[in-house]
Structure formats: structure tokens, C-alpha cells
Design a protein around this motif. Sequence first.
Motif, short mmCIF file in Angstrom:
data_model
loop_
_atom_site.label_atom_id
_atom_site.label_comp_id
_atom_site.label_asym_id
_atom_site.label_seq_id
_atom_site.Cartn_x
_atom_site.Cartn_y
_atom_site.Cartn_z
N GLY A 190 29.95 -6.54 18.33
CA GLY A 190 31.05 -6.72 17.37
C GLY A 190 30.59 -6.73 15.92
N PHE A 191 29.32 -7.13 15.69
CA PHE A 191 28.79 -7.12 14.33
C PHE A 191 28.74 -5.70 13.76
CE2 PHE A 191 26.00 -11.08 15.29
CZ PHE A 191 27.01 -11.93 14.84
N HIS A 192 28.59 -4.70 14.66
CA HIS A 192 28.39 -3.33 14.19
C HIS A 192 29.46 -2.34 14.63
CE1 HIS A 192 24.45 -4.00 12.39
NE2 HIS A 192 24.36 -4.95 13.29
N GLN A 193 30.32 -2.74 15.57
CA GLN A 193 31.37 -1.82 16.04
C GLN A 193 32.69 -2.56 16.14
OE1 GLN A 193 31.78 1.39 16.76
NE2 GLN A 193 29.71 1.86 16.10
N ALA A 194 33.34 -2.77 15.02
CA ALA A 194 34.64 -3.44 15.06
C ALA A 194 35.73 -2.47 15.50
CB ALA A 194 34.96 -4.01 13.69
N ASP A 195 35.54 -1.19 15.22
CA ASP A 195 36.54 -0.17 15.54
C ASP A 195 36.10 0.63 16.76
OD1 ASP A 195 38.50 1.72 15.58
OD2 ASP A 195 37.77 2.85 13.84
N LEU A 196 36.83 0.43 17.85
CA LEU A 196 36.43 1.09 19.11
C LEU A 196 37.16 2.42 19.32
CD1 LEU A 196 36.34 -1.99 21.51
CD2 LEU A 196 34.46 -0.96 20.22
N THR A 197 37.98 2.85 18.36
CA THR A 197 38.77 4.06 18.58
C THR A 197 37.90 5.30 18.76
OG1 THR A 197 39.04 4.26 16.18
CG2 THR A 197 40.86 3.26 17.39
N ALA A 198 36.72 5.30 18.13
CA ALA A 198 35.85 6.49 18.24
C ALA A 198 34.95 6.44 19.47
CB ALA A 198 34.98 6.60 16.98
N CYS A 199 34.96 5.32 20.18
CA CYS A 199 34.10 5.19 21.36
C CYS A 199 34.67 5.98 22.53
CB CYS A 199 33.98 3.72 21.77
SG CYS A 199 33.20 2.68 20.53
N SER A 200 33.77 6.42 23.40
CA SER A 200 34.20 7.17 24.59
C SER A 200 34.92 6.23 25.57
CB SER A 200 32.99 7.78 25.29
OG SER A 200 32.21 6.76 25.89
N ALA A 201 35.63 6.84 26.50
CA ALA A 201 36.33 6.06 27.53
C ALA A 201 35.33 5.24 28.34
CB ALA A 201 37.12 7.00 28.45
N ASP A 202 34.13 5.79 28.58
CA ASP A 202 33.11 5.06 29.36
C ASP A 202 32.67 3.79 28.65
OD1 ASP A 202 33.16 6.93 31.38
OD2 ASP A 202 31.40 8.02 30.67
N VAL A 203 32.45 3.88 27.33
CA VAL A 203 32.03 2.70 26.57
C VAL A 203 33.15 1.66 26.55
CG1 VAL A 203 31.50 1.86 24.23
CG2 VAL A 203 30.27 3.82 25.17
N LYS A 204 34.38 2.11 26.32
CA LYS A 204 35.52 1.18 26.31
C LYS A 204 35.65 0.47 27.66
CE LYS A 204 38.23 3.74 22.93
NZ LYS A 204 39.28 4.74 22.77
N GLU A 205 35.49 1.24 28.74
CA GLU A 205 35.59 0.65 30.08
C GLU A 205 34.48 -0.37 30.30
OE1 GLU A 205 35.57 1.91 34.81
OE2 GLU A 205 35.41 3.48 33.29
N ALA A 206 33.26 -0.03 29.88
CA ALA A 206 32.13 -0.96 30.04
C ALA A 206 32.40 -2.26 29.30
CB ALA A 206 30.84 -0.32 29.54
N LEU A 207 32.93 -2.16 28.07
CA LEU A 207 33.22 -3.36 27.28
C LEU A 207 34.33 -4.20 27.92
CD1 LEU A 207 32.98 -1.83 23.70
CD2 LEU A 207 31.30 -3.32 24.82
N GLU A 208 35.33 -3.54 28.47
CA GLU A 208 36.39 -4.27 29.18
C GLU A 208 35.81 -4.99 30.40
OE1 GLU A 208 39.47 -1.44 30.11
OE2 GLU A 208 39.85 -1.06 27.97
#
Length: 196
Positions: A123-141
Amino acid sequence: MKIKETELNPTHLKYEELSTLLEQHNILTDASEVHGIFCGMLAGGMALESQDWSAALNDSINQGDSLPNEVQVQLTALYNDTCQQLLETDFTLTLCMPDDSAPINERGKALINWIQGFMLGFGFHQADLTACSADVKEALEDFYEISRMDETMPEDEEAEKALFEVIEYVRVSCMLCFNELGHSADQAQTEPKTVH
């Protein structure tokens, strides 16, 4: 010449030793959370050469005070080892956790601490997840869901297998985030090093 195992695997700082050191200096966290913060910051895009982690750790685990020198030295070694492991092409990242002989619930708690640290560092470096891939978003969820698990686990083979699989999933997901958002090995080799 035979190479010692510690030379092959630079994460020679054991979870117990580092956690004890933090405790001795009244720092209310354990080694797994600190390692998670490092991995999260790097996976979130912090430059490998950056020393931003030091100020971030002061704020997040030491109430804004500078870390004692002995702690700073050990954490610098852990940070450097973490960078090296993330840059390896053969997925050598090892999560800083109690070893397999520790009680399963102690390992489970350390994993949750690691994930909470990762989410904080990321979160210190990626506050905006809109540019992240679906795989990264899923991993974070998934990380968020895993971090909320608090039920005790039975000391049996099935629970051991389940914990192993979750740890492995977290490890691979961390590397997935780093490979997408962090500095790849190729970038690290081709980008000019800045001298301070």
C-alpha cells in the motif's frame, strides 16, 4: 570446495533470532511481518536500491523513532537478501517464518503477520490498483481473506498440508506481484546505478 548451505541461501537470519532481537528492543512486531513489509514494498514497485524502507519501518513498527543500530544492521541484511531472492529466476523466495518444527498455530499466526505486513508495504507504493492485472488483484483479495483467518488449526497432517499449500500460494503470489510491478532482473541489470 563444498559450499555451506547458508552461502547458498542468504536468508541466514532465522525468524526466531530476528523476532527475539526486535522484542529485546521493545519493537512490537515479529520478523515475519517485517519481511512481509519488505516484500510488499518491493512487489508494489519500490526501487531495489531504495532505502525508503527504513523510514517506513520507523513509522510503522517503531512509532516514528529510528531503529536501534543493531536492529538496522540485521534488517538491512534481511532486506538485501529479500531483493536478491526476488531477482533470482528460479523462484527462491523464502518467507521469513518459524521452521516446520514449530507448532502449526504459531506458523499460521506468522503467515497472517507476513500477509498483513505485505499489504501494508504494498500500500505504501501501490495505492491505485486500476492498472494492476486481474491476477494481481485476485492475489491481493486472497491475501486479505487469508489475513482474516483466526481459527485455531488442529495439529494433524491435513492441516499441515493445507497450511503448506497456503504458504506456497502466498509465496508464488508475492513473486507474481513483484514480476508485474517491481523491478525485474533485466531492468535491474540495464538501468544505470545512481551513486549517492
